[in-house]
Scaffold this motif. Structure first.
Motif, PDB file in Angstrom:
ATOM      1  N   ALA A 206     -16.348  -4.620 -17.700  1.00  0.00           N
ATOM      2  CA  ALA A 206     -16.570  -4.109 -16.281  1.00  0.00           C
ATOM      3  C   ALA A 206     -15.750  -3.185 -15.016  1.00  0.00           C
ATOM      4  CB  ALA A 206     -17.281  -5.740 -15.355  1.00  0.00           C
ATOM      5  N   SER A 207     -15.014  -3.432 -14.936  1.00  0.00           N
ATOM      6  CA  SER A 207     -14.233  -3.083 -13.636  1.00  0.00           C
ATOM      7  C   SER A 207     -13.939  -1.651 -14.401  1.00  0.00           C
ATOM      8  CB  SER A 207     -12.767  -4.128 -13.444  1.00  0.00           C
ATOM      9  OG  SER A 207     -12.079  -3.229 -14.139  1.00  0.00           O
ATOM     10  N   LEU A 208     -13.673  -1.353 -15.403  1.00  0.00           N
ATOM     11  CA  LEU A 208     -13.649   0.377 -16.384  1.00  0.00           C
ATOM     12  C   LEU A 208     -14.535   0.713 -15.888  1.00  0.00           C
ATOM     13  CD1 LEU A 208     -11.236  -0.737 -19.056  1.00  0.00           C
ATOM     14  CD2 LEU A 208     -10.562   0.642 -17.500  1.00  0.00           C
ATOM     15  N   VAL A 209     -15.594   0.153 -15.925  1.00  0.00           N
ATOM     16  CA  VAL A 209     -17.363   0.989 -16.029  1.00  0.00           C
ATOM     17  C   VAL A 209     -17.464   1.125 -14.432  1.00  0.00           C
ATOM     18  CG1 VAL A 209     -20.196   0.126 -16.250  1.00  0.00           C
ATOM     19  CG2 VAL A 209     -18.927  -0.632 -17.823  1.00  0.00           C
ATOM     20  N   ALA A 210     -16.983  -0.118 -13.940  1.00  0.00           N
ATOM     21  CA  ALA A 210     -17.468   0.551 -12.276  1.00  0.00           C
ATOM     22  C   ALA A 210     -16.623   1.553 -11.851  1.00  0.00           C
ATOM     23  CB  ALA A 210     -16.812  -1.185 -11.578  1.00  0.00           C
ATOM     24  N   MET A 222     -11.974   1.050  -5.437  1.00  0.00           N
ATOM     25  CA  MET A 222     -12.055   0.189  -7.147  1.00  0.00           C
ATOM     26  C   MET A 222     -10.571   1.183  -7.289  1.00  0.00           C
ATOM     27  SD  MET A 222     -14.338  -0.988  -8.096  1.00  0.00           S
ATOM     28  CE  MET A 222     -13.886  -1.841  -9.740  1.00  0.00           C
ATOM     29  N   ILE A 223     -10.279   2.798  -7.267  1.00  0.00           N
ATOM     30  CA  ILE A 223      -8.710   3.026  -7.871  1.00  0.00           C
ATOM     31  C   ILE A 223      -7.640   2.135  -6.787  1.00  0.00           C
ATOM     32  CG2 ILE A 223      -7.411   4.317  -7.952  1.00  0.00           C
ATOM     33  CD1 ILE A 223      -9.983   6.393  -8.001  1.00  0.00           C
ATOM     34  N   ALA A 224      -7.943   1.857  -5.820  1.00  0.00           N
ATOM     35  CA  ALA A 224      -6.939   0.910  -5.110  1.00  0.00           C
ATOM     36  C   ALA A 224      -6.672  -0.605  -5.725  1.00  0.00           C
ATOM     37  CB  ALA A 224      -7.308   0.992  -3.850  1.00  0.00           C
ATOM     38  N   ILE A 225      -8.248  -0.980  -6.307  1.00  0.00           N
ATOM     39  CA  ILE A 225      -8.217  -2.635  -6.424  1.00  0.00           C
ATOM     40  C   ILE A 225      -8.043  -2.376  -8.212  1.00  0.00           C
ATOM     41  CG2 ILE A 225      -9.138  -3.690  -4.762  1.00  0.00           C
ATOM     42  CD1 ILE A 225     -11.683  -3.784  -6.054  1.00  0.00           C
ATOM     43  N   SER A 226      -8.035  -1.845  -9.048  1.00  0.00           N
ATOM     44  CA  SER A 226      -8.675  -1.998  -9.806  1.00  0.00           C
ATOM     45  C   SER A 226      -7.047  -2.194 -10.810  1.00  0.00           C
ATOM     46  CB  SER A 226      -8.318  -1.135 -10.699  1.00  0.00           C
ATOM     47  OG  SER A 226     -10.146  -0.547 -10.696  1.00  0.00           O
ATOM     48  N   PRO A 227      -5.922  -2.092 -10.583  1.00  0.00           N
ATOM     49  CA  PRO A 227      -5.320  -2.379 -11.185  1.00  0.00           C
ATOM     50  C   PRO A 227      -4.726  -3.999 -11.147  1.00  0.00           C
ATOM     51  CG  PRO A 227      -4.222  -0.396 -10.128  1.00  0.00           C
ATOM     52  CD  PRO A 227      -5.519  -0.766  -9.800  1.00  0.00           C
ATOM     53  N   ILE A 228      -4.995  -5.006  -9.877  1.00  0.00           N
ATOM     54  CA  ILE A 228      -4.520  -5.784  -9.995  1.00  0.00           C
ATOM     55  C   ILE A 228      -5.642  -6.002 -10.763  1.00  0.00           C
ATOM     56  CG2 ILE A 228      -4.729  -7.751  -8.114  1.00  0.00           C
ATOM     57  CD1 ILE A 228      -4.452  -5.864  -5.606  1.00  0.00           C
ATOM     58  N   ILE A 229      -6.568  -6.325 -11.006  1.00  0.00           N
ATOM     59  CA  ILE A 229      -8.114  -6.572 -11.868  1.00  0.00           C
ATOM     60  C   ILE A 229      -6.979  -6.974 -13.192  1.00  0.00           C
ATOM     61  CG2 ILE A 229     -10.565  -6.531 -12.608  1.00  0.00           C
ATOM     62  CD1 ILE A 229     -11.184  -5.909  -9.986  1.00  0.00           C
ATOM     63  N   TRP A 230      -6.603  -5.957 -13.088  1.00  0.00           N
ATOM     64  CA  TRP A 230      -6.460  -5.522 -14.784  1.00  0.00           C
ATOM     65  C   TRP A 230      -5.114  -6.258 -15.374  1.00  0.00           C
ATOM     66  CZ3 TRP A 230      -6.314   0.705 -14.017  1.00  0.00           C
ATOM     67  CH2 TRP A 230      -7.759   1.037 -13.899  1.00  0.00           C
ATOM     68  N   VAL A 231      -4.246  -6.214 -14.592  1.00  0.00           N
ATOM     69  CA  VAL A 231      -3.136  -7.403 -14.493  1.00  0.00           C
ATOM     70  C   VAL A 231      -3.040  -8.978 -14.939  1.00  0.00           C
ATOM     71  CG1 VAL A 231      -0.653  -7.635 -13.919  1.00  0.00           C
ATOM     72  CG2 VAL A 231      -1.649  -5.494 -13.125  1.00  0.00           C
ATOM     73  N   LEU A 232      -4.081  -8.819 -14.064  1.00  0.00           N
ATOM     74  CA  LEU A 232      -4.443 -10.220 -14.343  1.00  0.00           C
ATOM     75  C   LEU A 232      -5.118 -11.123 -14.893  1.00  0.00           C
ATOM     76  CD1 LEU A 232      -4.851 -11.317 -10.437  1.00  0.00           C
ATOM     77  CD2 LEU A 232      -3.011 -12.280 -11.321  1.00  0.00           C
ATOM     78  N   THR A 233      -6.742 -10.090 -15.586  1.00  0.00           N
ATOM     79  CA  THR A 233      -7.383 -10.325 -16.499  1.00  0.00           C
ATOM     80  C   THR A 233      -6.199 -10.262 -18.074  1.00  0.00           C
ATOM     81  OG1 THR A 233      -8.611  -8.004 -16.762  1.00  0.00           O
ATOM     82  CG2 THR A 233      -9.405  -9.943 -15.394  1.00  0.00           C
ATOM     83  N   THR A 234      -5.694  -9.207 -17.539  1.00  0.00           N
ATOM     84  CA  THR A 234      -4.598  -8.980 -19.998  1.00  0.00           C
ATOM     85  C   THR A 234      -3.520 -10.378 -19.772  1.00  0.00           C
ATOM     86  OG1 THR A 234      -4.505  -6.687 -18.954  1.00  0.00           O
ATOM     87  CG2 THR A 234      -3.594  -7.672 -20.470  1.00  0.00           C
TER      88      THR A 234
END
Lengths: 277, 111
Positions: A206-210, A222-234
């Motif tokens: 969802a974050s990639l699509v967004a 979105m570019i600013a917060i995406s890495p945080i989401i990626w790290v935590l979900t992974t």
């Protein structure tokens, strides 16, 4: 053009035109701008911004004719602003729902990710509710405070102001941390590893699509917060599959990556800010 | 002139009359009113008034490109505003008559 884009255009026109004000007028107008913009969360943005731009254009006219903003607009800008604010249209009930829904949605993603960092195989609904309420109260409170103190200083003493800000910050952090531990048993929802993995995967996708689909003007956020989401979900996904023994290693790597993501977040904001200036 | 209730109602009528001549933007209106005799009138008084009149449907606004910078908000009279204006003019004339009579009577007694 949508209304949101129109509003955005008004705001950027305002940012451009403000540069033409002389220092005295800039100070006068900026105060008015902050006072009006922080007057409430639920007014029609377009109406507020068009009113602000109209006043700015006229103050510039007055300036070009050698008249000060204060002489043109008045000695008591807050009183005039209050009259304008009282007449602004409130957004519709549907828009209010959308606004609060978005805030709850954002905090839900955050709450969800943090709840899954632990080893518990369950989610608790309470922090979902409390975090949403907390965010709304926090934003409304910040607006209210800035609005109240635009024309009225809490104290002229720098130390007092600093102390006050410090106490408020501490209280906010304490409440926010405390909320995460309010987990009454009856609101527990058990989750299996499969659910954890699928939900995290869903969030990742969802974050990639967004990132691709989001409005152009919201993309920097979105570019600013995406890495945080990626790290935590992974991390959450990996933790489910890898043996317990390796979890400490994962946590350490996650911590470093989170730190880097946070740095990235602030760098993004700094860049956007500089571009605007 | 100070900002009394009496003046507020009169100013509202005068704004309608000035705008009925030709569409105006905020600063232009303030200048016109200044020149017409409301010498101490400030912009701060005019914006809430314009906003109120527009909300009530007496005025309508339109964004028009300006020579410098972004488009400006021009106000013009609606048919309802025209009716309001006519009503104001009528009321003013009859009020003027009554007030003048009262004042001249008082002057006669003093003489």
């Amino acid at each position: 053009m949508t209304k949101a884009e129109d509003t955005q255009k008004l705001i950027s026109s305002n940012n451009d035109l403000r540069k033409k004000l002389n220092p005295t007028n800039e100070k006068y107008y900026s105060k008015l701008l902050i006072y009006v913009r922080t007057s409430g969360l639920l007014y029609e943005d377009y109406e507020v911004e068009s009113s602000l731009l109209e006043i700015l254009q006229d103050i510039l006219d007055a300036q070009n004719n050698g008249q000060d903003a204060q002489d043109y607009f008045g000695q008591e800008p807050s009183k005039i602003a209050n009259q304008l604010i009282n007449n602004f249209t409130k957004i519709s009930f549907k828009q209010q729902l959308k606004f609060f829904g978005t805030l709850f949605g954002v905090t839900a993603i955050w709450t969800f990710i943090t709840q899954l960092i632990g080893h518990e195989q369950q989610l608790n609904l309470m922090p979902f509710i409390l975090n949403g309420v907390f965010l709304i109260l926090f934003i409304a409170g910040t607006f209210w405070f800035i609005h109240q103190t635009t024309y009225w200083k809490l104290s002229d003493h720098k130390i007092f102001s600093f102390l006050f800000t410090w106490i408020v910050c501490m209280a906010v952090i304490t409440i926010f941390t405390g909320i995460q531990f309010v987990k009454p048993a009856f609101l527990n929802i058990p989750v299996t590893p499969t659910i954890i993995v699928s939900l995290n995967l869903l969030l990742l996708i969802a974050s990639l699509v967004a990132l691709i689909k989001i409005d152009k003007n919201k993309r920097p956020l979105m570019i600013a917060i995406s890495p945080i989401i990626w790290v935590l979900t992974t991390t959450n996904i990996l933790k489910t599959y890898l043996p317990i023994g390796s979890h400490r290693m994962i946590t350490l790597v996650t911590a470093i990556l989170i730190f880097l993501s946070c740095v990235w977040f602030f760098v993004c904001f700094w860049r956007v800010n500089r571009q605007q200036k | 002139m100070n900002n009394s209730q009496l003046l507020k109602g009169v100013l509202e009528g005068c704004v309608l009359i000035v705008i009925s001549d030709d569409e105006v933007y905020g600063y232009e209106l303030v200048q016109k009113l200044n020149k017409l005799g409301f010498t101490n009138l400030i912009g701060g008084t005019v914006y809430p008034l314009l906003q109120k009149l527009e909300k009530r449907g007496d005025l309508t606004s339109q964004l028009k490109p300006s020579s410098e910078g972004p488009s400006r908000k021009y106000y013009s009279l609606t048919p309802q505003g025209k009716k309001q204006m006519d009503e104001f003019i009528n009321q003013w004339h009859s009020l003027e008559l009554v007030v003048n009579q009262i004042i001249s009577k008082k002057d006669d007694q003093n003489d």
